[in-house]
Design a protein around this motif. Structure first.
Motif, PDB file in Angstrom:
ATOM      1  N   ALA A   1      28.901  37.270  17.280  1.00  0.00           N
ATOM      2  CA  ALA A   1      29.297  38.679  17.293  1.00  0.00           C
ATOM      3  C   ALA A   1      30.599  38.836  18.066  1.00  0.00           C
ATOM      4  N   GLN A   2      31.391  39.796  17.650  1.00  0.00           N
ATOM      5  CA  GLN A   2      32.675  40.050  18.299  1.00  0.00           C
ATOM      6  C   GLN A   2      32.636  41.406  18.998  1.00  0.00           C
ATOM      7  N   PRO A   3      33.028  41.454  20.268  1.00  0.00           N
ATOM      8  CA  PRO A   3      33.040  42.734  20.981  1.00  0.00           C
ATOM      9  C   PRO A   3      34.166  43.634  20.497  1.00  0.00           C
ATOM     10  N   ASP A   4      34.007  44.920  20.728  1.00  0.00           N
ATOM     11  CA  ASP A   4      35.026  45.901  20.387  1.00  0.00           C
ATOM     12  C   ASP A   4      36.288  45.620  21.213  1.00  0.00           C
ATOM     13  N   PRO A   5      37.442  45.510  20.573  1.00  0.00           N
ATOM     14  CA  PRO A   5      38.689  45.209  21.300  1.00  0.00           C
ATOM     15  C   PRO A   5      39.030  46.227  22.395  1.00  0.00           C
ATOM     16  N   LYS A   6      38.687  47.507  22.191  1.00  0.00           N
ATOM     17  CA  LYS A   6      38.963  48.526  23.213  1.00  0.00           C
ATOM     18  C   LYS A   6      38.117  48.259  24.461  1.00  0.00           C
ATOM     19  N   ASN A   7      36.870  47.825  24.269  1.00  0.00           N
ATOM     20  CA  ASN A   7      36.007  47.525  25.409  1.00  0.00           C
ATOM     21  C   ASN A   7      36.504  46.281  26.144  1.00  0.00           C
ATOM     22  N   VAL A   8      36.963  45.280  25.395  1.00  0.00           N
ATOM     23  CA  VAL A   8      37.527  44.074  26.013  1.00  0.00           C
ATOM     24  C   VAL A   8      38.737  44.464  26.864  1.00  0.00           C
ATOM     25  N   ALA A   9      39.608  45.281  26.315  1.00  0.00           N
ATOM     26  CA  ALA A   9      40.795  45.719  27.044  1.00  0.00           C
ATOM     27  C   ALA A   9      40.417  46.479  28.315  1.00  0.00           C
ATOM     28  N   LEU A  10      39.398  47.333  28.216  1.00  0.00           N
ATOM     29  CA  LEU A  10      38.935  48.095  29.382  1.00  0.00           C
ATOM     30  C   LEU A  10      38.444  47.160  30.482  1.00  0.00           C
ATOM     31  N   LEU A  11      37.623  46.181  30.123  1.00  0.00           N
ATOM     32  CA  LEU A  11      37.095  45.255  31.124  1.00  0.00           C
ATOM     33  C   LEU A  11      38.207  44.394  31.724  1.00  0.00           C
ATOM     34  N   LYS A  12      39.132  43.938  30.896  1.00  0.00           N
ATOM     35  CA  LYS A  12      40.241  43.124  31.401  1.00  0.00           C
ATOM     36  C   LYS A  12      41.144  43.930  32.337  1.00  0.00           C
ATOM     37  N   ALA A  13      41.313  45.201  32.062  1.00  0.00           N
ATOM     38  CA  ALA A  13      42.170  46.050  32.886  1.00  0.00           C
ATOM     39  C   ALA A  13      41.506  46.483  34.195  1.00  0.00           C
ATOM     40  N   ASN A  14      40.204  46.262  34.301  1.00  0.00           N
ATOM     41  CA  ASN A  14      39.449  46.711  35.480  1.00  0.00           C
ATOM     42  C   ASN A  14      38.621  45.582  36.069  1.00  0.00           C
ATOM     43  N   GLN A  15      39.250  44.446  36.303  1.00  0.00           N
ATOM     44  CA  GLN A  15      38.546  43.260  36.796  1.00  0.00           C
ATOM     45  C   GLN A  15      37.860  43.484  38.143  1.00  0.00           C
ATOM     46  N   THR A  16      38.485  44.221  39.039  1.00  0.00           N
ATOM     47  CA  THR A  16      37.873  44.464  40.350  1.00  0.00           C
ATOM     48  C   THR A  16      36.586  45.266  40.192  1.00  0.00           C
ATOM     49  N   ASP A  17      36.629  46.310  39.380  1.00  0.00           N
ATOM     50  CA  ASP A  17      35.424  47.112  39.135  1.00  0.00           C
ATOM     51  C   ASP A  17      34.347  46.283  38.450  1.00  0.00           C
ATOM     52  N   LEU A  18      34.741  45.412  37.525  1.00  0.00           N
ATOM     53  CA  LEU A  18      33.780  44.541  36.845  1.00  0.00           C
ATOM     54  C   LEU A  18      33.139  43.581  37.844  1.00  0.00           C
ATOM     55  N   GLN A  19      33.923  43.008  38.728  1.00  0.00           N
ATOM     56  CA  GLN A  19      33.379  42.102  39.742  1.00  0.00           C
ATOM     57  C   GLN A  19      32.442  42.834  40.698  1.00  0.00           C
ATOM     58  N   ASP A  20      32.756  44.086  41.029  1.00  0.00           N
ATOM     59  CA  ASP A  20      31.861  44.887  41.883  1.00  0.00           C
ATOM     60  C   ASP A  20      30.509  45.088  41.198  1.00  0.00           C
ATOM     61  N   LEU A  21      30.535  45.373  39.905  1.00  0.00           N
ATOM     62  CA  LEU A  21      29.296  45.554  39.151  1.00  0.00           C
ATOM     63  C   LEU A  21      28.507  44.251  39.108  1.00  0.00           C
ATOM     64  N   ILE A  22      29.174  43.166  38.830  1.00  0.00           N
ATOM     65  CA  ILE A  22      28.507  41.860  38.779  1.00  0.00           C
ATOM     66  C   ILE A  22      27.881  41.534  40.133  1.00  0.00           C
ATOM     67  N   ALA A  23      28.573  41.852  41.215  1.00  0.00           N
ATOM     68  CA  ALA A  23      28.033  41.606  42.549  1.00  0.00           C
ATOM     69  C   ALA A  23      26.743  42.379  42.788  1.00  0.00           C
ATOM     70  N   VAL A  24      26.694  43.625  42.335  1.00  0.00           N
ATOM     71  CA  VAL A  24      25.469  44.434  42.479  1.00  0.00           C
ATOM     72  C   VAL A  24      24.338  43.808  41.665  1.00  0.00           C
ATOM     73  N   LEU A  25      24.638  43.377  40.472  1.00  0.00           N
ATOM     74  CA  LEU A  25      23.614  42.758  39.626  1.00  0.00           C
ATOM     75  C   LEU A  25      23.115  41.455  40.220  1.00  0.00           C
ATOM     76  N   ARG A  26      24.000  40.675  40.780  1.00  0.00           N
ATOM     77  CA  ARG A  26      23.610  39.374  41.360  1.00  0.00           C
ATOM     78  C   ARG A  26      22.848  39.507  42.666  1.00  0.00           C
ATOM     79  N   THR A  27      23.077  40.567  43.412  1.00  0.00           N
ATOM     80  CA  THR A  27      22.425  40.714  44.713  1.00  0.00           C
ATOM     81  C   THR A  27      21.153  41.527  44.635  1.00  0.00           C
ATOM     82  N   ALA A  28      20.735  41.886  43.438  1.00  0.00           N
ATOM     83  CA  ALA A  28      19.497  42.650  43.304  1.00  0.00           C
ATOM     84  C   ALA A  28      18.337  41.822  43.823  1.00  0.00           C
ATOM     85  N   PRO A  29      17.543  42.391  44.739  1.00  0.00           N
ATOM     86  CA  PRO A  29      16.434  41.634  45.311  1.00  0.00           C
ATOM     87  C   PRO A  29      15.312  41.410  44.303  1.00  0.00           C
ATOM     88  N   ALA A  30      14.723  40.247  44.351  1.00  0.00           N
ATOM     89  CA  ALA A  30      13.549  39.965  43.506  1.00  0.00           C
ATOM     90  C   ALA A  30      12.349  40.627  44.140  1.00  0.00           C
TER      91      ALA A  30
END
Length: 179
Positions: free
Chosen positions: A149-178
């Motif tokens: 499957a191929q992602p929507d190019p506009k969404n790819v551009a949004l994520l690439k343009a907001n790497q810091t915000d994406l990393q912040d989100l990933i950090a929240v997901l990774r630190t979620a307590p079990a």
């Protein structure tokens, strides 16, 4: 419906769902699976109907139109959900519609979603879209297949343009307590 400590935390469930779909979807879709119970610690298998639904849901999520401010809103929402100790039950193989219906029924969650300008549908679709799009952005050309499957190019551009915000989100997901 009971919401106990035995349930997987909502943040962990979201992270697991996104990572499971993003990392295992192409392998799952490439295989013919049977309905069987998983062995202890093994990945559950999916029925043909679940595979069909997963394929449809992936395409739907990959083309969901993300809003420009989605990453910080998702991060803030997940932090608030964690802080509120909201823990709905979940199960492997849920469709997007089932996930949305589950989110709509969780006591206390609607207020958090509204405070962050989400409906249950927007939240599930946005989180799934970001997870899948982010994962597929990291697939190298030699790993791609014609069936992928191929992602929507506009969404790819949004994520690439907001790497810091994406990393912040990933950090929240990774630190979620079990739980």
């Amino acid at each position: 419906m009971s919401y106990t400590k035995k349930s997987v935390s909502f943040v962990s469930q979201c992270a697991a769902a996104v990572l499971t779909v993003a990392l295992g979807a192409h392998a799952a879709l490439a295989q013919s699976t049977a309905v069987t119970g998983p062995a202890q610690g093994a990945q559950p298998t999916l029925s043909d109907e679940q595979v069909k639904t997963l394929r449809h849901d992936m395409e739907t999520a990959l083309h969901y139109p993300l809003k420009a401010d989605v990453l910080p809103r998702l991060t803030n929402t997940l932090k608030a959900i964690h802080a509120a100790n909201i823990q709905p039950p979940g199960r492997v193989g849920m469709s997007l519609d089932e996930q949305i219906a589950m989110v709509e029924k969780v006591p206390g969650l609607d207020a958090i979603l509204k405070a962050n300008n989400f409906t249950a549908r927007d939240f599930v679709m946005s989180l799934t879209c970001v997870g899948l799009t982010g994962s597929l952005m990291n697939v190298t050309p030699n790993q791609q297949t014609a069936q992928m499957a191929q992602p929507d190019p506009k969404n790819v551009a949004l994520l690439k343009a907001n790497q810091t915000d994406l990393q912040d989100l990933i950090a929240v997901l990774r630190t979620a307590p079990a739980q």
